[in-house]
Enzyme design. Structure first.
Site, short mmCIF file in Angstrom:
data_model
loop_
_atom_site.label_atom_id
_atom_site.label_comp_id
_atom_site.label_asym_id
_atom_site.label_seq_id
_atom_site.Cartn_x
_atom_site.Cartn_y
_atom_site.Cartn_z
N LYS A 79 -25.10 -33.81 6.13
CA LYS A 79 -24.65 -35.13 6.48
C LYS A 79 -25.02 -36.12 5.68
O LYS A 79 -26.08 -36.26 4.96
CB LYS A 79 -25.36 -35.15 7.56
N SER A 154 -23.29 -37.71 16.37
CA SER A 154 -22.83 -38.31 15.12
C SER A 154 -22.58 -37.36 13.98
O SER A 154 -21.70 -37.73 13.13
CB SER A 154 -23.81 -39.36 14.64
N SER A 178 -27.22 -35.50 18.23
CA SER A 178 -26.00 -35.42 17.29
C SER A 178 -25.85 -34.11 16.42
O SER A 178 -24.88 -34.25 15.95
CB SER A 178 -26.39 -36.53 16.18
N1 GLN Z 1 -24.72 -39.90 20.53
C1 GLN Z 1 -26.21 -40.47 20.58
C2 GLN Z 1 -26.06 -42.12 20.27
O1 GLN Z 1 -25.25 -42.55 20.18
C3 GLN Z 1 -27.16 -39.74 19.55
C4 GLN Z 1 -26.81 -40.10 18.14
C5 GLN Z 1 -27.80 -39.23 17.33
O2 GLN Z 1 -28.11 -38.18 18.03
N2 GLN Z 1 -27.88 -39.75 15.99
O3 GLN Z 1 -27.04 -42.41 20.08
#
Ligand code: GLN
Length: 494
Positions: A79, A154, A178
Site C-alpha cells: 500500500k 482504504s 481498511s
Molecule cells: N474506512 C475507514 C475510514 O474512513 C477506515 C479507514 C482505514 O482503516 N484506514 O476511516
C-alpha cells in the site's frame, strides 16, 4: 495455470522444485498488471525494474539449488502509505506527489530480508481516509467482480491487486477496517493483527492509536505467512508489543473442535443486507459442522463504536496531518506572500476534501471547551466498548460477524454523503478501538445486477490471540471453496 494465480505456498514449492524461475513468476505478475491495471487501477507505481533485478538474484539461487526462504522470490504489493527507500510514496495525495521515501518502513525492511520481491505500490483513499478508494487523489481502483463498483477501502488497491492476480499477496493498513473491508468486497483474505504486533515505523500515520499494518492473501495460510514475516517488536515504534515472535503458521492445522464461537446479536439485523446476513449465518453452521459450539454473546455498547471512532480518529488525524504544511513535507504553494498563507494555500491545494473535513472535525473535537465533551468522552466510551469485548471473550474464543454490512456498492452511491460512507465501517471499527485482531475470509456471494459479489466473514479474537483468529479462518477455508473463485474479468467475461 498462469503463475500469477498461485498462492505463496504454491509459488514457493514451484520455485524450490525448479518448476519455473523467479523471473517467470515476476513476469507473469507484471504482464497481468499491464493487461488489467489500466482498467482496475490497483497500482500507483509499478516497480518493474527493481522487481526484475530481485528476481534475477533468486534465479541464481535456484540455479545453484540453494534452499529458498518461504517468501523468497514471491511478488508482493505494498500500500502506498508505506515508506520504501528511493521509491515514490504518495499516500494517494497530491501533496506527496513527488515525495520519495528516504528509508524503508520496518515492514518493508522485514519483507526485503525475507527475500520478497516488491512489485509495486498500491492505490488507497488519500492518507487511508475512506472506504472505497474514491478519495484517492489519483482516481479510484475498480472492483474486479464488477468494475462499476468500488473495491472498498482504504487499501482498495492492495485488495484488487490480490483478487485480480496482479501479485501473489499484498500489504495494507487498517485503522477502522481498511484491510478487512476491501478484502471482503473483493473476495480475498485480509487480516488486521492485534494493535502493536506489527511495527508502524514507516507507515504514514493516520490515527496512531488505531493504525495497524496487515496482510492480504488468496488464502489464510498466505496471510499467515506474511504476518509471520512482518510481526515482532521494534524499538523504532514505542507502541510495538513485546509479544511472541514464534511463527503462527504451524498452528493453523490444529483445527477448531470444541471451540466456542460467539455470535453477537448487535451485528445482525437492522442495517445489514439480508443476503449478507444469510451468508454469514450459513458460515456459522459450517463451524458447527466442524465441531465448534455457537454461543450467543452481547456487546451492549457496540452502538456507540462508530461515533467513538469518528471522534478519536479525526482527532488523531488532525494532529498527524499537521506535518504536511508545505514546509516540512510535501508540495509547497508558490503564490503565498506570508508563512500563514504558505500553510493554508499548500494544504488547500494539496489535500482533498475528505482529508480536510477530518482535520476540521478533529481540530474541533480537540479545541478548548470541547475536549471534555467530545474527545475525553469518546475515550471513556472506548473503555466501555473494550470491556464489552473482554466480557464476551469470557464465554467464547472468537466472535463471528459480517465484515461489511453490504456487498460492494456502486461508484458515486455514497461519495457525496460522508455519513453513508462512514457506515461502511460499522462492523470493523470496534477491533481498532479495542485493539484486537480480526480477519475477513471469503464466505459466499450475493447477486446484484446479474453479477456475483463476494461476501466476507469477519472473525474477531482476543488481544494477542492472533493465532486463534487465523486458525479459525483457516478451518473455514479448508471446509469451503469460496476462496477459489476468480472474478469474471480474469476469464475474459467482462
Ligand atoms: N474506512 C475507514 C475510514 O474512513 C477506515 C479507514 C482505514 O482503516 N484506514 O476511516
Amino acid at each position: 495455470m498462469s503463475l500469477n494465480t498461485l498462492t505463496i505456498r504454491q509459488a514457493h514449492d514451484g520455485l524450490q522444485k525448479g518448476e519455473f524461475s523467479c523471473t517467470e513468476l515476476v513476469e507473469s505478475c507484471l504482464s497481468q498488471i499491464s493487461s488489467t491495471d489500466e482498467e482496475l487501477h490497483a497500482y500507483l507505481t509499478v516497480l518493474e525494474e527493481s522487481a526484475r533485478q530481485e528476481a534475477k538474484k533468486v534465479d541464481e539461487k535456484q540455479r545453484k539449488k540453494l534452499p529458498l526462504k518461504p517468501l523468497e522470490g514471491i511478488p508482493i504489493a505494498l500500500k502506498d502509505n508505506l515508506v520504501m527507500k528511493n521509491v515514490r510514496t504518495t499516500c494517494a495525495s497530491k501533496i506527496l506527489d513527488t515525495y520519495q521515501g528516504t528509508y524503508d518502513a520496518t515492514v518493508v525492511e522485514k519483507l526485503k530480508n525475507a527475500g520478497a520481491v516488491m512489485v509495486g505500490k498500491t492505490n488507497l483513499d488519500e492518507f487511508a481516509m475512506g472506504a472505497s478508494t474514491e478519495n484517492s487523489g489519483y482516481g479510484p481502483s475498480k472492483n474486479p467482480w464488477d468494475t462499476g463498483r468500488v473495491p472498498g477501502g482504504s487499501s482498495g488497491g492492495s485488495a484488487v491487486a490480490v483478487a485480480a492476480d496482479e501479485c501473489i499477496a499484498a500489504i495494507g493498513s487498517d485503522t477502522g477496517g481498511s484491510v478487512r473491508q476491501p478484502a471482503s468486497l473483493c473476495g480475498v483474505v485480509g487480516f488486521k493483527p492485534t494493535y502493536g504486533m506489527v511495527s508502524r515505523y514507516g507507515l504514514v500515520a493516520m490515527a496512531s492509536s488505531l493504525d495497524q499494518i496487515g496482510p492480504f492473501g488468496k488464502t489464510v495460510a498466505d496471510a499467515t505467512l506474511l504476518f509471520d514475516a512482518i510481526k515482532g517488536p521494534d524499538r523504532r515504534d514505542s507502541s510495538s508489543a513485546r509479544a511472541s515472535t514464534e511463527p503462527v503458521s504451524p498452528s493453523l492445522k490444529d483445527g477448531i473442535k470444541g471451540m466456542r464461537i460467539g455470535i453477537p446479536k448487535e451485528y445482525f439485523g437492522q442495517g445489514t443486507d439480508e443476503d449478507v446476513e444469510k451468508t454469514i449465518r450459513t458460515a456459522a453452521e459450517v463451524y458447527e459442522s466442524l465441531g465448534a459450539q455457537l454461543v450467543d454473546v452481547s456487546l451492549p455498547h457496540e452502538k456507540y463504536a462508530l461515533s467513538v471512532y469518528y471522534i478519536i480518529m479525526p482527532s488523531e488525524v488532525s494532529a498527524n496531518m499537521a506535518r504536511f504544511d508545505g514546509i516540512r513535507y510535501g508540495a509547497r504553494s508558490t503564490g503565498a506572500a506570508t508563512l500563514l498563507e504558505t500553510y493554508t494555500q499548500s494544504r488547500q491545494a494539496g489535500l482533498g476534501p475528505e482529508v480536510r473535513r477530518r482535520i476540521m472535525l478533529g481540530t474541533y473535537a480537540l479545541s478548548t471547551g470541547y475536549t471534555d465533551a467530545y474527545y475525553k468522552q469518546a475515550q471513556k466510551v472506548r473503555v466501555m466498548v473494550t470491556r464489552d469485548f473482554h466480557n464476551a471473550f469470557r464465554t467464547c474464543d472468537v466472535i463471528l460477524a459480517p465484515t461489511s454490512p453490504t456487498p460492494a456498492f456502486r461508484f458515486g452511491e455514497r461519495a457525496s454523503d460522508p455519513l453513508q460512507m462512514y457506515l461502511a465501517d460499522i462492523f470493523t471499527v470496534s477491533a481498532n478501538i479495542v485493539g484486537i485482531p480480526g480477519i475477513s475470509v471469503p464466505c459466499g456471494f450475493v447477486s446484484r445486477d446479474g453479477k456475483d459479489l463476494p461476501v466476507g466473514l469477519q472473525i474477531l479474537g482476543k488481544h494477542f490471540d492472533d493465532a486463534t483468529v487465523l486458525r479459525v479462518g483457516h478451518a473455514y477455508e479448508k471446509a469451503t471453496e469460496w476462496h477459489l473463485r476468480k472474478p469474471p474479468l480474469m476469464n475474459g467475461a467482462q
